[in-house]
Design an enzyme around this catalytic site. Sequence first.
Site, PDB file in Angstrom:
ATOM      1  N   GLU A   4       9.711  16.117  15.192  1.00 50.76           N
ATOM      2  CA  GLU A   4      10.166  15.865  13.825  1.00 50.76           C
ATOM      3  C   GLU A   4       9.475  16.867  12.887  1.00 50.76           C
ATOM      4  OE1 GLU A   4       8.908  12.172  11.732  1.00 50.76           O
ATOM      5  OE2 GLU A   4      11.027  11.956  11.226  1.00 50.76           O
ATOM      6  N   CYS A  13      13.902  10.186   7.321  1.00 45.25           N
ATOM      7  CA  CYS A  13      13.706   9.828   8.730  1.00 45.25           C
ATOM      8  C   CYS A  13      14.991  10.021   9.525  1.00 45.25           C
ATOM      9  CB  CYS A  13      13.169   8.418   8.867  1.00 45.25           C
ATOM     10  SG  CYS A  13      14.070   7.219   7.899  1.00 45.25           S
ATOM     11  N   GLU A  34       9.398   1.228  11.112  1.00 43.41           N
ATOM     12  CA  GLU A  34      10.487   2.200  10.944  1.00 43.41           C
ATOM     13  C   GLU A  34       9.833   3.567  11.029  1.00 43.41           C
ATOM     14  OE1 GLU A  34      13.548   1.516  10.780  1.00 43.41           O
ATOM     15  OE2 GLU A  34      13.619  -0.579  10.149  1.00 43.41           O
ATOM     16  N   LYS A  67       0.880  -1.172   0.000  1.00 45.46           N
ATOM     17  CA  LYS A  67       0.000   0.000   0.000  1.00 45.46           C
ATOM     18  C   LYS A  67       0.914   1.218   0.000  1.00 45.46           C
ATOM     19  CE  LYS A  67      -1.776   2.983   2.103  1.00 45.46           C
ATOM     20  NZ  LYS A  67      -1.573   4.425   1.779  1.00 45.46           N
TER      21      LYS A  67
HETATM   22  P1  NAI Z   1       1.934   8.882   7.604  1.00 48.79           P
HETATM   23  O1  NAI Z   1       2.640   8.125   8.651  1.00 48.79           O
HETATM   24  O2  NAI Z   1       0.486   9.223   7.810  1.00 48.79           O
HETATM   25  O3  NAI Z   1       2.012   8.088   6.202  1.00 48.79           O
HETATM   26  C1  NAI Z   1       2.791   6.932   5.976  1.00 48.79           C
HETATM   27  C2  NAI Z   1       1.925   5.812   5.407  1.00 48.79           C
HETATM   28  O4  NAI Z   1       0.983   5.411   6.387  1.00 48.79           O
HETATM   29  C3  NAI Z   1       1.105   6.184   4.172  1.00 48.79           C
HETATM   30  O5  NAI Z   1       1.115   5.096   3.272  1.00 48.79           O
HETATM   31  C4  NAI Z   1      -0.282   6.374   4.733  1.00 48.79           C
HETATM   32  O6  NAI Z   1      -1.295   6.124   3.786  1.00 48.79           O
HETATM   33  C5  NAI Z   1      -0.316   5.333   5.823  1.00 48.79           C
HETATM   34  N1  NAI Z   1      -1.308   5.560   6.876  1.00 48.79           N
HETATM   35  C6  NAI Z   1      -1.752   6.742   7.374  1.00 48.79           C
HETATM   36  N2  NAI Z   1      -2.674   6.535   8.334  1.00 48.79           N
HETATM   37  C7  NAI Z   1      -2.835   5.199   8.445  1.00 48.79           C
HETATM   38  C8  NAI Z   1      -3.636   4.357   9.278  1.00 48.79           C
HETATM   39  N3  NAI Z   1      -4.482   4.860  10.165  1.00 48.79           N
HETATM   40  N4  NAI Z   1      -3.527   3.022   9.132  1.00 48.79           N
HETATM   41  C9  NAI Z   1      -2.689   2.496   8.241  1.00 48.79           C
HETATM   42  N5  NAI Z   1      -1.914   3.228   7.420  1.00 48.79           N
HETATM   43  C10 NAI Z   1      -1.968   4.570   7.523  1.00 48.79           C
HETATM   44  O7  NAI Z   1       2.737  10.202   7.314  1.00 48.79           O
HETATM   45  P2  NAI Z   1       2.191  11.608   6.718  1.00 48.79           P
HETATM   46  O8  NAI Z   1       0.904  11.999   7.359  1.00 48.79           O
HETATM   47  O9  NAI Z   1       2.204  11.543   5.247  1.00 48.79           O
HETATM   48  O10 NAI Z   1       3.334  12.594   7.214  1.00 48.79           O
HETATM   49  C11 NAI Z   1       3.236  13.244   8.455  1.00 48.79           C
HETATM   50  C12 NAI Z   1       4.548  13.250   9.171  1.00 48.79           C
HETATM   51  O11 NAI Z   1       4.973  11.929   9.393  1.00 48.79           O
HETATM   52  C13 NAI Z   1       5.711  13.886   8.455  1.00 48.79           C
HETATM   53  O12 NAI Z   1       5.731  15.265   8.606  1.00 48.79           O
HETATM   54  C14 NAI Z   1       6.870  13.236   9.126  1.00 48.79           C
HETATM   55  O13 NAI Z   1       7.169  13.886  10.323  1.00 48.79           O
HETATM   56  C15 NAI Z   1       6.377  11.871   9.420  1.00 48.79           C
HETATM   57  N6  NAI Z   1       6.839  10.890   8.431  1.00 48.79           N
HETATM   58  C16 NAI Z   1       7.944  10.196   8.720  1.00 48.79           C
HETATM   59  C17 NAI Z   1       8.453   9.313   7.812  1.00 48.79           C
HETATM   60  C18 NAI Z   1       9.680   8.545   8.113  1.00 48.79           C
HETATM   61  O14 NAI Z   1      10.194   7.872   7.245  1.00 48.79           O
HETATM   62  N7  NAI Z   1      10.183   8.625   9.306  1.00 48.79           N
HETATM   63  C19 NAI Z   1       7.844   9.125   6.491  1.00 48.79           C
HETATM   64  C20 NAI Z   1       6.642   9.887   6.293  1.00 48.79           C
HETATM   65  C21 NAI Z   1       6.187  10.747   7.240  1.00 48.79           C
END
Ligand code: NAI
Length: 494
Positions: free
Chosen positions: A398, A301, A267, A192
């Site tokens: 972050e 990250c 992660e 996904k």
């Molecule tokens: P997110 O954590 O919401 O998105 C990552 C993945 O999780 C996407 O595929 C999304 O569709 C999925 N997701 C979201 N809600 C979910 C749920 N309830 N159940 C299952 N899957 C779900 O990240 P977002 O909102 O795009 O970014 C927000 C913040 O998250 C960023 O500003 C950053 O701080 C952090 N982030 C950190 C990452 C890392 O690699 N450490 C990568 C992306 C975001």
Amino acid sequence: MTQPSSVIQSWLDKRHNLFIGGQWRPAASGQTLDVYNPATAEVISRVPAGDATDIDAAVAAAREAFNSWRRSRPSQREKLLLDLADALEDRADDFALLETLDNGKPVTFSRQMDMNLAIDFIRYTAGWATKIEGRSMTPSMPFVPDDKQIVAYTRREPVGVVGAIIPWNFPLLMAVWKVAPALAAGCSIILKPAEDTPLSALLLAELAEQVGLPAGTFNVVTGLGHTAGAALAGHPGINKVAFTGSTPVGKLIGHAAMENMTRTTLELGGKSPVMVLADADIEAAAAGAAQAIFFNQGQVCTAGSRIYVHETIHDIFVAKLADQARGLTLAPGWETTSTLGPLVSAKQQRRVLDYIDQARSDGGTIITGGGKGIETGYFVEPTVISGLAQGSRCVQEEIFGPVVVVQTFRELDELVELANDSPYGLAASIWSNDLSAVNRLVPEIEAGSVWVNGHNLLDASMPFGGFKQSGIGRELSDCPIEHYTEQKSVVMIV
Ligand code: NAI
Ligand code: MG
């Protein structure tokens, strides 16, 4: 805007489908999601908005495929993965441009970093397919007659159907970090991708089909996090969930997975310290610290988002760091001179600009940057902030953008305390040639990776993952074999 090659343009324009059980089909709901180019804020493509119904279908297809895939010859799995890497290499330029149009990152980086790392990683992981081993033991069980023998060994078996949920910062690379080890181990997988960057996963599925991965072993369901993502993480038909993304969503996924005892690796976020000791080569440290935060627009990250510099060199270091920031070329990613592209979305741009405002109201000094730089699209200038307290939000949270905070320290003990004063523990870098100081710091730093005189020194051979709230489990190296297999203990009396 640059003209994407006609191949990519017609690919963007076509009606995209989910890839389930080797078939291409629209979302059951018929709904789609718009895909944006973050440098123009224009819609460039549409993908299906898969939801729980599509996840059910994908899990059923993956379960069926698993029944034969788990018995497949390891050498066959290795060959298929090597073929997939070759196919990716043949299309590397297309993928790199697609990644740039979807995520915003400079095309030079998507080609040199994202693509090369993805290809190398698939090849590295392909080799593991044939190297999954058990052990033999000599147990001392009571009540076994003396004229009998005990034969005991362990075998590793694929864990089953994997659900992978990935972020938008390195869309293809994060996909292959999950897909390649799962397939190598004999698991089937449902991917996904992030709703902000779903395109490269769909093109990867086309290559999977082209190289002949058996139907249902690799499935792609595009969709939103709280619909498709949540349905996948909480599905009783999957055996493992592999997630990369934010810590809050990681916790939701962990809870959902625990309901079914689904194996989980997470992660998550980071707030990685960059520690510049008094003896450091200041020029190299400033250049390295700039790369550590500005690479990929800070959407990494492991981004070096907190700098602790020895107080005696603070002013000169900050001046050099600011020069580095000003030397970057903020421009749409397809321009080959671009070294800093837009952020991935309007939401992320707003979030990062809000953090910069927070720093201002907390009394921070914006040394350079602080604005959008370019009005069209989701740009944010490379920003250096000093004068914030350790407890302020920009030091603790972050930001996930091209924003770095610089603070000072005096003693090594104080440095350790400051560096570890974070809920996260993903990575850290130390800039020094003082062997004694470096070796005193390394064991004290709470981080899954520690780099000296470099940052983001990732390699397929080195375990990668976080301490504390940066996650659970390790990726890369031989670690995925642990996570994508179950151990079975076999004991016979013969
Ligand atoms: P997110 O954590 O919401 O998105 C990552 C993945 O999780 C996407 O595929 C999304 O569709 C999925 N997701 C979201 N809600 C979910 C749920 N309830 N159940 C299952 N899957 C779900 O990240 P977002 O909102 O795009 O970014 C927000 C913040 O998250 C960023 O500003 C950053 O701080 C952090 N982030 C950190 C990452 C890392 O690699 N450490 C990568 C992306 C975001
Ligand atoms: Mg996009």
